[in-house]
Scaffold this motif. Sequence first.
Motif, short mmCIF file in Angstrom:
data_model
loop_
_atom_site.label_atom_id
_atom_site.label_comp_id
_atom_site.label_asym_id
_atom_site.label_seq_id
_atom_site.Cartn_x
_atom_site.Cartn_y
_atom_site.Cartn_z
N VAL A 101 83.85 29.55 -76.53
CA VAL A 101 85.17 29.69 -76.43
C VAL A 101 85.97 28.55 -75.80
O VAL A 101 86.86 27.86 -76.32
CB VAL A 101 85.82 30.93 -75.64
CG1 VAL A 101 87.18 30.71 -75.43
CG2 VAL A 101 85.23 32.17 -76.65
N THR A 102 84.91 27.69 -75.00
CA THR A 102 85.45 26.35 -74.45
C THR A 102 85.57 25.10 -75.46
O THR A 102 86.43 24.52 -75.29
CB THR A 102 84.43 26.18 -73.57
OG1 THR A 102 84.16 27.05 -72.50
CG2 THR A 102 84.60 24.55 -72.89
N ARG A 103 84.98 25.46 -76.52
CA ARG A 103 85.05 24.34 -77.53
C ARG A 103 86.36 24.65 -78.56
O ARG A 103 86.82 23.59 -78.95
CB ARG A 103 83.89 24.49 -78.43
CG ARG A 103 82.55 23.93 -78.01
CD ARG A 103 81.53 23.96 -78.89
NE ARG A 103 80.12 23.42 -78.52
CZ ARG A 103 80.09 22.08 -78.08
NH1 ARG A 103 80.85 20.93 -78.56
NH2 ARG A 103 78.74 21.69 -77.67
N VAL A 104 86.75 25.56 -78.26
CA VAL A 104 88.15 26.08 -79.03
C VAL A 104 89.31 25.89 -77.86
O VAL A 104 90.30 25.07 -78.39
CB VAL A 104 88.13 27.45 -79.34
CG1 VAL A 104 89.47 27.63 -80.31
CG2 VAL A 104 87.07 27.51 -80.52
N SER A 105 89.09 26.45 -76.93
CA SER A 105 90.32 26.33 -75.95
C SER A 105 90.05 26.75 -74.72
O SER A 105 89.29 27.47 -74.24
CB SER A 105 91.44 27.46 -76.30
OG SER A 105 92.42 27.46 -75.32
N ALA A 106 90.29 25.66 -73.73
CA ALA A 106 89.81 25.85 -72.22
C ALA A 106 90.66 27.06 -71.65
O ALA A 106 89.80 27.58 -70.77
CB ALA A 106 90.04 24.68 -71.41
N PRO A 107 91.81 27.17 -71.74
CA PRO A 107 92.51 28.36 -71.04
C PRO A 107 92.09 29.71 -71.43
O PRO A 107 91.61 30.58 -70.72
CB PRO A 107 93.89 28.10 -71.47
CG PRO A 107 93.92 26.85 -71.72
CD PRO A 107 92.91 26.28 -72.34
N ALA A 108 91.58 29.78 -72.72
CA ALA A 108 91.17 30.84 -73.49
C ALA A 108 89.48 31.09 -72.77
O ALA A 108 89.17 32.40 -72.45
CB ALA A 108 90.97 30.89 -74.86
N ALA A 109 88.88 30.06 -72.50
CA ALA A 109 87.46 30.27 -71.94
C ALA A 109 87.77 30.72 -70.42
O ALA A 109 86.80 31.58 -69.90
CB ALA A 109 86.81 28.80 -71.83
#
Length: 101
Positions: free
Chosen positions: A40-48
């Motif tokens: 998920v970090t590769r997509v969005s840091a806040p989502a991670a």
Amino acid sequence: MSTDRDRPAPRAFSYARLALAVLGAGTSVLVVSVPVIYGVTRVSAPAALVVALLAVAVAIAVMGVVANRMVDAAARSLESDPHPAPPQTPTSPSSPADDDH
């Protein structure tokens, strides 16, 4: 069909076994969630960050469930013990020095 004679005798309650089981359950949840968080970090840091906080919350919940199940099992085995401990006789709190008066 199993009977009570087929089941092994329950093990005595151990705080060490409880601690290892609870920590193992929490660790396994976190180990499984690390690759998900990384993806998920590769997509969005806040989502991670949200996923990581949810993983911590789930780990705490799983640790609580494991602890409750183990303690409840130990309590059930104490309640169903066919050989209860003999009752203790109460002792008086007086000391030998009190007998002189």
